[in-house]
Design a protein around this motif. Structure first.
Motif, PDB file in Angstrom:
ATOM      1  N   GLN A 168       0.918  -1.208  -0.021  1.00 51.64           N
ATOM      2  CA  GLN A 168      -0.098   0.031  -0.100  1.00 51.64           C
ATOM      3  C   GLN A 168       0.792   1.239  -0.003  1.00 51.64           C
ATOM      4  N   HIS A 169       2.117   1.131   0.308  1.00 56.68           N
ATOM      5  CA  HIS A 169       3.171   2.245   0.517  1.00 56.68           C
ATOM      6  C   HIS A 169       3.986   2.429  -0.586  1.00 56.68           C
ATOM      7  N   ALA A 170       4.202   1.310  -1.503  1.00 58.59           N
ATOM      8  CA  ALA A 170       4.777   1.170  -2.517  1.00 58.59           C
ATOM      9  C   ALA A 170       4.473   2.004  -3.839  1.00 58.59           C
ATOM     10  N   ALA A 171       5.592   2.938  -4.431  1.00 55.21           N
ATOM     11  CA  ALA A 171       5.276   3.759  -5.472  1.00 55.21           C
ATOM     12  C   ALA A 171       5.798   3.409  -6.786  1.00 55.21           C
ATOM     13  N   THR A 211      -5.465  -6.902  -9.485  1.00 53.15           N
ATOM     14  CA  THR A 211      -5.750  -7.852  -8.747  1.00 53.15           C
ATOM     15  C   THR A 211      -6.058  -7.748  -7.229  1.00 53.15           C
ATOM     16  N   GLY A 212      -5.420  -6.391  -6.768  1.00 55.14           N
ATOM     17  CA  GLY A 212      -5.507  -5.825  -5.318  1.00 55.14           C
ATOM     18  C   GLY A 212      -4.666  -6.436  -4.365  1.00 55.14           C
ATOM     19  N   GLY A 213      -3.707  -7.108  -4.933  1.00 57.16           N
ATOM     20  CA  GLY A 213      -2.691  -7.797  -4.072  1.00 57.16           C
ATOM     21  C   GLY A 213      -2.820  -8.924  -3.499  1.00 57.16           C
ATOM     22  N   LEU A 214      -2.411  -9.423  -2.548  1.00 57.74           N
ATOM     23  CA  LEU A 214      -2.633 -10.848  -2.261  1.00 57.74           C
ATOM     24  C   LEU A 214      -3.644 -11.043  -1.327  1.00 57.74           C
TER      25      LEU A 214
END
Length: 276
Positions: free
Chosen positions: A79-82, A185-188
């Motif tokens: 969520q913090h990755a750019a 995909t919204g992540g894991l």
């Protein structure tokens, strides 16, 4: 500008591993812009959190409220990755070579949603890091092969571990994911505490229209704990995770089919396949 790569590293009472992992990343990123995000499930107290963050000033620390498992921790970091590319990474991974090659490969192939490197143990043995979808029949067959061969790595005799190629899924020790694939995909899936969340994510990445690739032009050193073979607790978690996967995607068939694509052979000089 957005960094080329965001490394999201999971941490659970593994500060020494984190220090080595960050050093490994810094040694591998020549020519690339990057950021390091450490997502901690250790539930340290406020004072300890400050001490840790001050000890690693070049990494962004995300201290989670609880140990919600691998997928939970990774999602909090993501969520913090750019970055243009997002890497999920275990703390006990060492990058040996080829990170820039992996980024160039992803840049040249926009239909690749996720890619993973060749993985070797500390002894240089190739690990079974890319596998077919896990149906119930495949799950049982794999257990039998491991028991008969008495080995930690069940390498397929029909798979060329020196070839860049599409695969059904790759293990979550190190996966580079295209930002758009992450967005779709919204992540894991956080229903998995541990195990099979990587299988699930690769399945959904392919269902979203991307491919998943094994790329041995990049290499890392890693050997998983294989805790599910030694502990009844982890064996139950392992089985529970796969039951969740099968309920979502099918117990025997129905998984999204991959395109069988190849990009050429990469033959490292230290290729060993003694795990077969």
């Amino acid at each position: 500008m957005k960094p080329d790569v965001s490394f999201v590293v999971i941490e659970f009472h593994s500060i020494d591993d984190i220090a080595r992992c960050i050093h490994s990343i810094r040694s591998a990123v020549s020519g690339l812009s990057y950021e390091i995000i450490v997502s901690s499930n250790s539930c340290y107290g406020p004072e300890r959190q400050r001490e840790i963050a001050e000890s690693f000033p070049d990494a962004r620390w995300v201290f989670n409220e609880r140990n919600g498992g691998f997928a939970y921790g990774m999602n909090r970091g993501l969520q913090h990755a750019a970055g243009r590319y997002l890497v999920i990474m275990n703390p006990d991974v060492k990058i040996n070579r080829g990170l820039a090659d992996m980024v160039r490969f992803m840049d040249s192939n926009s239909d690749i949603g996720a890619a993973a490197p060749r993985i070797v143990s500390e002894e240089g043995d190739v690990q079974d890091s890319c596998r077919p979808y896990v149906s119930v029949a495949g799950f049982i067959g794999r257990l039998i092969r491991r028991t008969v061969r008495n080995t930690s790595a069940v390498l397929s005799h029909s798979f060329d571990y020196s070839l860049i190629q599409t695969v059904d899924w790759v293990i979550g020790a190190f996966i580079m994911v295209r930002r758009d694939a992450y967005g779709r995909t919204g992540g894991l899936d956080e229903h998995y505490f541990m195990y099979a969340e990587d299988l699930d994510w690769c399945t959904r990445i392919r269902a979203a229209g991307y491919e998943v690739v094994y790329n041995p032009s990049m290499e890392i050193t890693y050997k998983g704990s294989r805790a599910a073979r030694r502990s009844k607790k982890y064996a139950r978690i392992f089985l529970k995770s796969h039951m969740h996967y099968w309920r979502k995607f099918g117990f025997f068939f129905g998984y999204p089919r991959r395109r069988n694509l190849e990009w050429g052979r990469c033959v490292p000089t230290n290729l060993k396949t003694t795990g077969q």
